[in-house]
Design a protein around this motif. Sequence first.
Motif, PDB file in Angstrom:
ATOM      1  N   GLY B  15       0.828  -1.202   0.000  1.00 31.40           N
ATOM      2  CA  GLY B  15       0.000   0.000   0.000  1.00 31.40           C
ATOM      3  C   GLY B  15       0.860   1.249   0.000  1.00 31.40           C
ATOM      4  O   GLY B  15       0.562   2.222  -0.682  1.00 31.40           O
ATOM      5  N   LEU B  16       1.941   1.206   0.752  1.00 28.08           N
ATOM      6  CA  LEU B  16       2.833   2.358   0.834  1.00 28.08           C
ATOM      7  C   LEU B  16       3.510   2.629  -0.512  1.00 28.08           C
ATOM      8  O   LEU B  16       3.534   3.767  -0.989  1.00 28.08           O
ATOM      9  CB  LEU B  16       3.891   2.118   1.923  1.00 28.08           C
ATOM     10  CG  LEU B  16       4.944   3.209   2.076  1.00 28.08           C
ATOM     11  CD1 LEU B  16       4.305   4.551   2.443  1.00 28.08           C
ATOM     12  CD2 LEU B  16       5.968   2.809   3.147  1.00 28.08           C
ATOM     13  N   ILE B  17       4.025   1.580  -1.134  1.00 29.62           N
ATOM     14  CA  ILE B  17       4.688   1.747  -2.439  1.00 29.62           C
ATOM     15  C   ILE B  17       3.696   2.310  -3.458  1.00 29.62           C
ATOM     16  O   ILE B  17       3.999   3.241  -4.197  1.00 29.62           O
ATOM     17  CB  ILE B  17       5.288   0.409  -2.924  1.00 29.62           C
ATOM     18  CG1 ILE B  17       6.423  -0.019  -1.980  1.00 29.62           C
ATOM     19  CG2 ILE B  17       5.796   0.517  -4.357  1.00 29.62           C
ATOM     20  CD1 ILE B  17       6.915  -1.424  -2.196  1.00 29.62           C
ATOM     21  N   GLU B  18       2.489   1.729  -3.460  1.00 30.19           N
ATOM     22  CA  GLU B  18       1.428   2.195  -4.353  1.00 30.19           C
ATOM     23  C   GLU B  18       1.136   3.677  -4.109  1.00 30.19           C
ATOM     24  O   GLU B  18       1.064   4.475  -5.046  1.00 30.19           O
ATOM     25  CB  GLU B  18       0.173   1.329  -4.095  1.00 30.19           C
ATOM     26  CG  GLU B  18      -1.154   1.874  -4.609  1.00 30.19           C
ATOM     27  CD  GLU B  18      -1.315   1.690  -6.099  1.00 30.19           C
ATOM     28  OE1 GLU B  18      -0.536   0.926  -6.679  1.00 30.19           O
ATOM     29  OE2 GLU B  18      -2.226   2.339  -6.682  1.00 30.19           O
ATOM     30  N   HIS B  19       1.012   4.047  -2.843  1.00 25.63           N
ATOM     31  CA  HIS B  19       0.728   5.444  -2.485  1.00 25.63           C
ATOM     32  C   HIS B  19       1.841   6.371  -2.974  1.00 25.63           C
ATOM     33  O   HIS B  19       1.585   7.443  -3.520  1.00 25.63           O
ATOM     34  CB  HIS B  19       0.570   5.566  -0.964  1.00 25.63           C
ATOM     35  CG  HIS B  19       0.466   6.982  -0.478  1.00 25.63           C
ATOM     36  ND1 HIS B  19      -0.722   7.666  -0.415  1.00 25.63           N
ATOM     37  CD2 HIS B  19       1.419   7.869  -0.075  1.00 25.63           C
ATOM     38  CE1 HIS B  19      -0.510   8.896   0.019  1.00 25.63           C
ATOM     39  NE2 HIS B  19       0.783   9.047   0.236  1.00 25.63           N
ATOM     40  N   LEU B  20       3.084   5.971  -2.772  1.00 24.29           N
ATOM     41  CA  LEU B  20       4.207   6.855  -3.069  1.00 24.29           C
ATOM     42  C   LEU B  20       4.477   6.999  -4.560  1.00 24.29           C
ATOM     43  O   LEU B  20       5.074   7.983  -4.997  1.00 24.29           O
ATOM     44  CB  LEU B  20       5.477   6.351  -2.374  1.00 24.29           C
ATOM     45  CG  LEU B  20       5.473   6.378  -0.836  1.00 24.29           C
ATOM     46  CD1 LEU B  20       6.727   5.718  -0.284  1.00 24.29           C
ATOM     47  CD2 LEU B  20       5.344   7.809  -0.307  1.00 24.29           C
ATOM     48  N   THR B  21       4.058   6.025  -5.351  1.00 22.36           N
ATOM     49  CA  THR B  21       4.435   6.029  -6.765  1.00 22.36           C
ATOM     50  C   THR B  21       3.266   6.260  -7.714  1.00 22.36           C
ATOM     51  O   THR B  21       3.475   6.359  -8.923  1.00 22.36           O
ATOM     52  CB  THR B  21       5.112   4.694  -7.154  1.00 22.36           C
ATOM     53  OG1 THR B  21       4.217   3.627  -6.879  1.00 22.36           O
ATOM     54  CG2 THR B  21       6.412   4.477  -6.385  1.00 22.36           C
ATOM     55  N   LYS B  22       2.039   6.388  -7.182  1.00 21.76           N
ATOM     56  CA  LYS B  22       0.870   6.341  -8.070  1.00 21.76           C
ATOM     57  C   LYS B  22       0.782   7.494  -9.068  1.00 21.76           C
ATOM     58  O   LYS B  22       0.240   7.342 -10.144  1.00 21.76           O
ATOM     59  CB  LYS B  22      -0.430   6.235  -7.264  1.00 21.76           C
ATOM     60  CG  LYS B  22      -0.691   7.433  -6.359  1.00 21.76           C
ATOM     61  CD  LYS B  22      -2.041   7.335  -5.678  1.00 21.76           C
ATOM     62  CE  LYS B  22      -2.298   8.570  -4.837  1.00 21.76           C
ATOM     63  NZ  LYS B  22      -2.248   8.350  -3.412  1.00 21.76           N
ATOM     64  N   ASN B  23       1.326   8.673  -8.701  1.00 20.50           N
ATOM     65  CA  ASN B  23       1.194   9.818  -9.605  1.00 20.50           C
ATOM     66  C   ASN B  23       2.399  10.040 -10.515  1.00 20.50           C
ATOM     67  O   ASN B  23       2.482  11.041 -11.214  1.00 20.50           O
ATOM     68  CB  ASN B  23       0.962  11.096  -8.795  1.00 20.50           C
ATOM     69  CG  ASN B  23      -0.391  11.065  -8.126  1.00 20.50           C
ATOM     70  OD1 ASN B  23      -1.365  10.621  -8.716  1.00 20.50           O
ATOM     71  ND2 ASN B  23      -0.443  11.493  -6.874  1.00 20.50           N
ATOM     72  N   PHE B  24       3.341   9.131 -10.464  1.00 20.55           N
ATOM     73  CA  PHE B  24       4.584   9.356 -11.185  1.00 20.55           C
ATOM     74  C   PHE B  24       4.540   8.675 -12.548  1.00 20.55           C
ATOM     75  O   PHE B  24       4.289   7.487 -12.658  1.00 20.55           O
ATOM     76  CB  PHE B  24       5.747   8.818 -10.362  1.00 20.55           C
ATOM     77  CG  PHE B  24       7.079   9.236 -10.891  1.00 20.55           C
ATOM     78  CD1 PHE B  24       7.442  10.576 -10.914  1.00 20.55           C
ATOM     79  CD2 PHE B  24       7.979   8.298 -11.369  1.00 20.55           C
ATOM     80  CE1 PHE B  24       8.667  10.977 -11.407  1.00 20.55           C
ATOM     81  CE2 PHE B  24       9.206   8.689 -11.860  1.00 20.55           C
ATOM     82  CZ  PHE B  24       9.549  10.030 -11.878  1.00 20.55           C
ATOM     83  N   ALA B 108       4.934  12.871   6.414  1.00 22.18           N
ATOM     84  CA  ALA B 108       6.357  13.203   6.383  1.00 22.18           C
ATOM     85  C   ALA B 108       7.016  12.552   5.160  1.00 22.18           C
ATOM     86  O   ALA B 108       7.796  13.180   4.440  1.00 22.18           O
ATOM     87  CB  ALA B 108       7.035  12.739   7.676  1.00 22.18           C
ATOM     88  N   LEU B 109       6.657  11.285   4.914  1.00 18.59           N
ATOM     89  CA  LEU B 109       7.204  10.584   3.742  1.00 18.59           C
ATOM     90  C   LEU B 109       6.783  11.258   2.445  1.00 18.59           C
ATOM     91  O   LEU B 109       7.558  11.350   1.487  1.00 18.59           O
ATOM     92  CB  LEU B 109       6.701   9.143   3.718  1.00 18.59           C
ATOM     93  CG  LEU B 109       7.655   8.059   4.171  1.00 18.59           C
ATOM     94  CD1 LEU B 109       7.147   6.721   3.688  1.00 18.59           C
ATOM     95  CD2 LEU B 109       9.063   8.313   3.682  1.00 18.59           C
ATOM     96  N   ASP B 110       5.529  11.720   2.420  1.00 17.31           N
ATOM     97  CA  ASP B 110       5.036  12.415   1.228  1.00 17.31           C
ATOM     98  C   ASP B 110       5.872  13.660   0.932  1.00 17.31           C
ATOM     99  O   ASP B 110       6.171  13.955  -0.229  1.00 17.31           O
ATOM    100  CB  ASP B 110       3.567  12.815   1.397  1.00 17.31           C
ATOM    101  CG  ASP B 110       2.628  11.639   1.170  1.00 17.31           C
ATOM    102  OD1 ASP B 110       3.074  10.651   0.560  1.00 17.31           O
ATOM    103  OD2 ASP B 110       1.475  11.710   1.605  1.00 17.31           O
ATOM    104  N   GLU B 111       6.245  14.385   1.978  1.00 13.73           N
ATOM    105  CA  GLU B 111       7.101  15.569   1.780  1.00 13.73           C
ATOM    106  C   GLU B 111       8.431  15.171   1.173  1.00 13.73           C
ATOM    107  O   GLU B 111       8.946  15.816   0.263  1.00 13.73           O
ATOM    108  CB  GLU B 111       7.376  16.250   3.121  1.00 13.73           C
ATOM    109  CG  GLU B 111       6.247  17.093   3.619  1.00 13.73           C
ATOM    110  CD  GLU B 111       6.699  17.936   4.796  1.00 13.73           C
ATOM    111  OE1 GLU B 111       7.701  18.666   4.695  1.00 13.73           O
ATOM    112  OE2 GLU B 111       6.039  17.834   5.849  1.00 13.73           O
TER     113      GLU B 111
END
Lengths: 344, 344
Positions: B15-24, B108-111
């Motif tokens: 879920g985290l990987i998906e969240h961090l990479t979905k807009n790239f 924080a990770l999103d930043e």
Amino acid sequence: MSENRTEIASLGEFGLIEHLTKNFETQQASTVVSVGDDAAVIDHFGKQTVVTTDLLIEGIHFDLMYTPLKHLGYKSVVVNVSDIYAMNATPTQITMSIGISNRFSLEALDEFYEGVYLACEKYGVDLIGGDTSASQKGFIISVTAIGEVSPGQFVQRSTANVGDLVCVSGDLGGAFLGLTLLEREKKIYLESPQVQPDLENESYIVGRLLKPEARKDIIQFFEQQQIRPTAMMDVSDGISSEILHICRQSKTGCRLFEEKLPIAEPSRAAAFKFGLDPTVCALNGGEDYELIFTLKQEDHEKITLNEEISVIGYITDLEEGHKLQTKGGNVFNITAQGWNAFHK
Amino acid sequence: MSENRTEIASLGEFGLIEHLTKNFETQQASTVVSVGDDAAVIDHFGKQTVVTTDLLIEGIHFDLMYTPLKHLGYKSVVVNVSDIYAMNATPTQITMSIGISNRFSLEALDEFYEGVYLACEKYGVDLIGGDTSASQKGFIISVTAIGEVSPGQFVQRSTANVGDLVCVSGDLGGAFLGLTLLEREKKIYLESPQVQPDLENESYIVGRLLKPEARKDIIQFFEQQQIRPTAMMDVSDGISSEILHICRQSKTGCRLFEEKLPIAEPSRAAAFKFGLDPTVCALNGGEDYELIFTLKQEDHEKITLNEEISVIGYITDLEEGHKLQTKGGNVFNITAQGWNAFHK
């Protein structure tokens, strides 16, 4: 451990890199520039380049109380080349970065690199770069593996088709049972340090955990037999988790059969000893580094001669769900209970 | 920081990987398979592949007390693409692995990833893979950058020749002075939290430390002008240390001139304010991420029009040693006092 202790600070960063890499010769024709510059240069001569990376952190991914450093070095390489094989590619180079606290001596690092180099030799990969750093706490390992594949011959997770056979290499659950054993022995040791560990007859499961191998042989077999799996990945979190990845990305369902799950006799015996269900260990135990793949039915005959490959089920329509049929004929939903570092 | 706090454990690793990479979205034609499989696939279409990696550890390489997470994400990418440029190559892809303790929230990770993606956009590189993990302590970042170069056009450190000009891009010492300032302000803050930081007029040196840029423009200039440096590396440890690397690997000496060292006016002013010698800061201060390179004398005319390039000396016979000639005409041996993580 050696009797001598050399402080890493006595060499400095460049002295350390020089020390760790001085005896290593490159094996791959594709390695144009190796360790010692800003970057390494690779020429894959018209092939496609495959890249994967893993971060391993002491206390999260490994416990140095029962993991010899040489095995850890070996395994750090193996888990990465396993991801390259899982793309139907051949690993050719790795980079290795480490962060170490001052509790580690140069002799300890040398043991770690002995394992690294042993794995590089076994899998024919060149160590072409990396980074060495101090850490505030514990041992940190970051490996990137690079491989090559003929254009378009890589195999993804998202391309399984309805009717395909689901296959797995080797046997399952052994690494998880090795971990269970070593965690148990660690607990006994911490409570009663005079008790000697009882690892007799357990070398198989302990080896599965501490010194896994990547399935180079399966990828070579595919090439010899001109088999191209329709989808593939390696088994790091457990096959429940992995088959759900393949099905989700391929938008399919699946049906697996309990009686087809390959479980080695020592794993089965250990499971019974610990009061665990061998099937649950095989489905949810991680770190086996086997390959799970799907095959067109017409390729079935080609694999029957390879005893290292088991057919464990088939791919269905998405609507049929993700099912396990037990030996008793009951049907359950497969759920991923794989390893999740964030819940530890 | 956002007001919301989402626990990372609530997403799980995938879920985290998906969240961090979905807009790239990938930008490079060479990126065949990106995030979401065992490995990524790259096709450099007959070019050579260049690879570099860096491990950055909280408390060793950065201090989150004065490093905004977005800047840290940006810099993690920049320091790696800088190594690719230092090979005279073009960065095309990166992998990013992170280890985080539970003190970090998803916000924080999103930043951090905002900064990562900003740098990817600026330098035209695709994020093609990585690993996310828990850490026992602090924030751990491991980046691998991949680039491409026309066959044989890469530039190493070991190929400088006697008589070559020694050149450097931009200006030197600024990042070290920014670090000195921020460490001083941190100390004041820890002793007297009510005192407001005095960063007025210091945005140049603080920017040099917290948001460095890699010298893409210099590599493009080389291509336009058909210049190929004889040797090159990037300035991460300080030019004293870097020129000694080039000379040691090329088996040469060098003579540098104090008066030729490019030092920006704000850096010079800050050095005087802190009672430091600007020349020492320029020689030994690290993290400027400029390029230091050697050129054939016949290429001198081609670079005179580029104000971002300074000639600071020349390459000599090994027997003549490694010398700095001061403004007063004295000659000193150059010694590497660069940053060494193991002595911190």
